[in-house]
Design an enzyme around this catalytic site. Structure first.
Site, PDB file in Angstrom:
ATOM      1  N   SER A   1       0.806  -1.233   0.000  1.00  0.00           N
ATOM      2  CA  SER A   1       0.000   0.000   0.000  1.00  0.00           C
ATOM      3  C   SER A   1       0.835   1.276   0.000  1.00  0.00           C
ATOM      4  CB  SER A   1      -0.927   0.021   1.211  1.00  0.00           C
ATOM      5  OG  SER A   1      -1.911  -0.966   1.089  1.00  0.00           O
TER       6      SER A   1
ATOM      7  N   LYS B   1       0.434   3.402  -2.944  1.00  0.00           N
ATOM      8  CA  LYS B   1      -0.762   4.241  -3.132  1.00  0.00           C
ATOM      9  C   LYS B   1      -0.408   5.730  -3.103  1.00  0.00           C
ATOM     10  CE  LYS B   1      -4.265   1.076  -1.123  1.00  0.00           C
ATOM     11  NZ  LYS B   1      -3.619  -0.222  -0.993  1.00  0.00           N
TER      12      LYS B   1
ATOM     13  N   TYR C   1      -3.726  -3.048 -10.641  1.00  0.00           N
ATOM     14  CA  TYR C   1      -3.655  -2.757  -9.210  1.00  0.00           C
ATOM     15  C   TYR C   1      -2.746  -3.740  -8.483  1.00  0.00           C
ATOM     16  CZ  TYR C   1      -5.318  -2.020  -4.437  1.00  0.00           C
ATOM     17  OH  TYR C   1      -5.398  -1.771  -3.087  1.00  0.00           O
TER      18      TYR C   1
ATOM     19  N   TYR D   1      -4.406   3.169   7.768  1.00  0.00           N
ATOM     20  CA  TYR D   1      -5.641   2.419   7.932  1.00  0.00           C
ATOM     21  C   TYR D   1      -6.484   3.031   9.054  1.00  0.00           C
ATOM     22  CZ  TYR D   1      -2.683  -0.688   5.241  1.00  0.00           C
ATOM     23  OH  TYR D   1      -1.838  -1.194   4.311  1.00  0.00           O
TER      24      TYR D   1
ATOM     25  N   VAL E   1       1.124  -3.596   4.102  1.00  0.00           N
ATOM     26  CA  VAL E   1       1.116  -4.862   4.835  1.00  0.00           C
ATOM     27  C   VAL E   1       2.384  -5.681   4.636  1.00  0.00           C
ATOM     28  CG1 VAL E   1      -1.388  -5.127   4.965  1.00  0.00           C
ATOM     29  CG2 VAL E   1      -0.147  -6.045   2.999  1.00  0.00           C
TER      30      VAL E   1
END
Lengths: 312, 312, 312, 312
Positions: free
Chosen positions: C72, C75, C197, C248, C266
């Protein structure tokens, strides 16, 4: 073990006796409600079951004449009493759809602007009591008078100790009432409403009393004295709401197993209606995780299986 | 206006005729489903209604022999076909409680770890189809064979145009299927499952066909050829799930007004069961805001009012 | 233990060394992500940390040159790359508010009509990738080219095994994508989008690589070659979204403890920005229950405590 | 238009003047809160803005010395006062994560067992007040003494009319308090708590007063008299909670546009902190749909743009 109060037809007595014997042999019974001491102290092995026929005959097995805390079962009667007075206008303030969530949930209430999903979740019962209070000035007294008249039991009364315990543990219901008041869906002052509500819940009555008090629903709206409380259509509507919403988050399961309109209370009682035929009330204090009497549901399941009297 | 197909008892024909006349005079009809063109094109003034008696007699009024898109009505038949094969194991993968939310909601699915609340919301129907597919290798074919046999209509078929439209608009159902697959509650590949599912939904059948195909539920599980599909208890259970969950988020309202186990579809059809007596199917494409046929619900409401045949 | 890559100022080296020693002595490390085998196999005792200064100097401690799965963290870069191309129009398709729910939740997405709350929950990152894909035809390739250029590491690449594992476990993300597509908030075909993705998430890079690739945010939008990627205002905005939404459901806790814009993955990595001063990247595969590296958060906490470099 | 109260550095005065002129020319201002009459009556064109420097210098533009209703801005001070007394134990009773829902929502409170997400949603502020009340016996008095001391304004006081209006409209907060009490997360009697809470919210203070009262957060915990209220770490933590949770459901947007720790109130005021440098307070009664002052947010946005003083 069986006491009969009249000499008329006792058609279901053999079935009740068989069920009582089966229950005797069944070990697990769940646990009594423990949020107030007076309920927690009841023996989960207690069991009683009564049938009331349309002509007022009532009979039963086990502790069917032992008073217990009616709790949410009274929601059926306040609904009928308010519906008799105001008719369909009530349905602008409370819905009649299953809640799809545990019985105390505030979530749907928030999404739906303070209109509870149905009259049998606590929020909905508070609205019904609020409206009956506005119309009568004494909702709890109105309920008590009705139950005494229908059961023929003038000694039937509130249990002050239970009402006081409910009040002392009343934060969740106070939250619900204030929350709906913030949406202008409660008319009375919240403390006044809660007092009325907790007194209603505290009614102590036996299986025999409650089976008799429910017969107006099996008689399509006619009270024991022959006068009409509800129109035929309204009586059918109350039965429909009981079937779809009467047992908290287990209404589907109850319909599936028992197949009768029913209403349970955390005191361990359940009333059920066989439209046009009779009513039942069963009591055993041990509850399952959804708040319904374990032996009570099992006994009604057996009753409809043995008699074929499900509505389906 | 009326066509009778057999010469046996036509007990409800005068009632159907009266309802048809009343509907003729009723202006508002809602709007047809508009998410796919083939449904949106239907005339909201269309109306048909059929009754099937236990002996296989079927008759009706209006466009009762006109095929329409059965859509979610087929969920009743796939449920029965899978339940007949695997029995209670099914209920570990789908619940039988009302959803308390609009029919496509993902919310409760997330809270309840991918187990849909009941077999009649889309998520639940996807699970049932998935399981029937695993057991038969051709869930849609199994459904079609059953409907043809029970209706006695070998021409009954899928509507390929509608199935293709559903697929092109299938993102919501694809999301549901992938979501449940992430909880390991879907066995088949999602595209395979969706193909089976959309074909089922696309079945074109008439009121007469669907009333006949439903009679096994009024006969407590017995098919038209006398063989048993469901046990008496299972048939009762399917009726109970229909009553509590059969009309999306309006199950309580439907029980309240109609008082019969029923299942609606966005094609404008509704089937209903009078246990031990007969079945009904009504069709009119205009829907209310909860996805149920406006004239269909009204016609069933009139039927139970005029005949007193509600289960309550 | 320390390797320096340039000869310029190494101001934070003593602090990093002290942190590495402290981490060495700390027992608990959480558990690596276990939803795909390649992540689960990592040793939770691994630890690396790097600082990149504004002039491109980079140095670190522990396994700071060991590639790990960026997940992530990427992102942040796809957000910057898309924001650079389309500007504020992006914010009509994805919000910038904290989600207040675990990172995969579909609930808020349903309430808010398919518009994800922010670009760092999976749903929001899917939207950003979808838009970058529409604008470039190869979102993953665009990301890779950017990371290689900023880190000066041409060997930096996707990890095909991880991308394949993600695809095999991709039902939740497929559900999110189809769900948003049902609201018309996804332009590309879902399988194409998911392929892009999952490749992005699979990027393998070291702490040194990622600290360098993040420096444009500490330089208010200026890339390593001196060209401008983002306006000063946009760079500030990306930092703000990192601070409020970067970890998160623990963004508040991270702001409270660390006090820097940060983004975790993660794979156990976390990047952080000291605006106008430097960037950091820390890696240790053991995660807490909210998906953030236990030792990573602890190390950043110590860094801001020891240096006083929190933004607060 | 400008009044200076001391003769020290007035570094930001030209910037404030420019902002005041720009605001003068800006037409739209939102609408004042209308749930109580005293707030609804304020003129949405009112505007004031003050800066307080670390040495206690305060100056401003527009109606910066006009008292207004501080409302939720006071939540920052009660948080600091309670945190100073009980330290981290507070965080077992209230979280520090953004709520991701409008500020009155009961939903997350139900999912998280009566623990509010952060101290700035109403539920969280009720918990903080409850705990401060338990520790001091007079939470509102404690707040008032603190505000008077820090602002140097002994005339600063509660507004009894506003407190009475809040009480009369207090059902939503009563619901929150009873709901949390049902989870045993409220110690005091609900009516006592609400009285304390509504008095706090009713504090009337000017931009100058509130900017001064906030300076302890820019001084890393040191009060105006040089004593320490909070540890350096606690002061940083309060700033972090302000940045992530200080503006209801618009915290992400505020961080994105303004980039400073801030807290708004429905009276139209907003305080903001530039750590180590100064504090700001701006006031204009017109609110946007999320409850934040339209001109207030715009003025702070301009301030950080013109001065570059964002934390990012």
């Amino acid at each position: 073990m069986v006491i009969m109060t009249t000499t008329s037809s006792l058609a279901f007595l053999p079935v009740l006796e068989r069920i009582a014997e089966e229950m005797e042999r069944t070990p697990g019974r769940g646990r009594p409600a423990d949020y107030i001491p007076a309920l927690a102290a009841r023996d989960p092995r207690s069991f009683g079951m009564a049938v009331a026929e349309l002509d007022g005959t009532v009979y039963g097995v086990g502790e069917w004449r032992q008073p217990f805390s009616a709790q949410s079962i009274t929601k059926v009667f306040t609904l009928a009493l308010d519906l008799a007075r105001e008719g369909d206008e009530l349905w602008e303030h409370v819905g009649r759809e299953p809640s799809g969530n545990p019985f105390n949930s505030l979530v749907q209430l928030e999404y739906e602007n303070g209109i509870p999903r149905n009259p049998f979740i606590n929020a909905g019962a508070l609205v019904v009591t609020d409206r009956l209070q506005t119309r009568t000035g004494d909702a709890a007294g109105e309920l008590l008078a009705f139950l005494r008249a229908e059961s023929g039991n003038p000694a039937l009364d509130f249990d002050k100790e239970i009402a006081a315990s409910e009040t002392a543990n009343g934060d969740r219901n106070a939250a619900l009432a204030h929350f709906m008041a913030s949406y202008r869906n409660i008319d009375n002052d919240v403390p006044v409403l809660l007092d009325q509500y907790f007194r209603q819940c505290s009614v102590a009555a036996s299986c025999g009393d409650l089976a008799l008090a429910t017969t107006f629903l099996a008689r399509h709206g006619i009270r024991s004295d022959g006068t009409r409380l509800l129109t035929r259509s309204q009586a059918k509507q109350v039965n429909a709401v009981m079937l779809t919403c009467g047992t908290y988050d287990a209404a589907g399961d109850f319909a599936y197993r028992v197949g009768l309109p029913g209403k349970s209370g955390v005191g361990g009682g359940i009333i059920a209606v066989v439209p046009g035929r009779c009513t039942l009330c069963v009591w055993s204090p041990g509850l399952d995780e959804r708040g319904n009497s374990v032996a009570g549901v099992a006994a009604l399941d057996r009753f409809t299986t043995l008699t074929g009297l499900s509505v389906f």
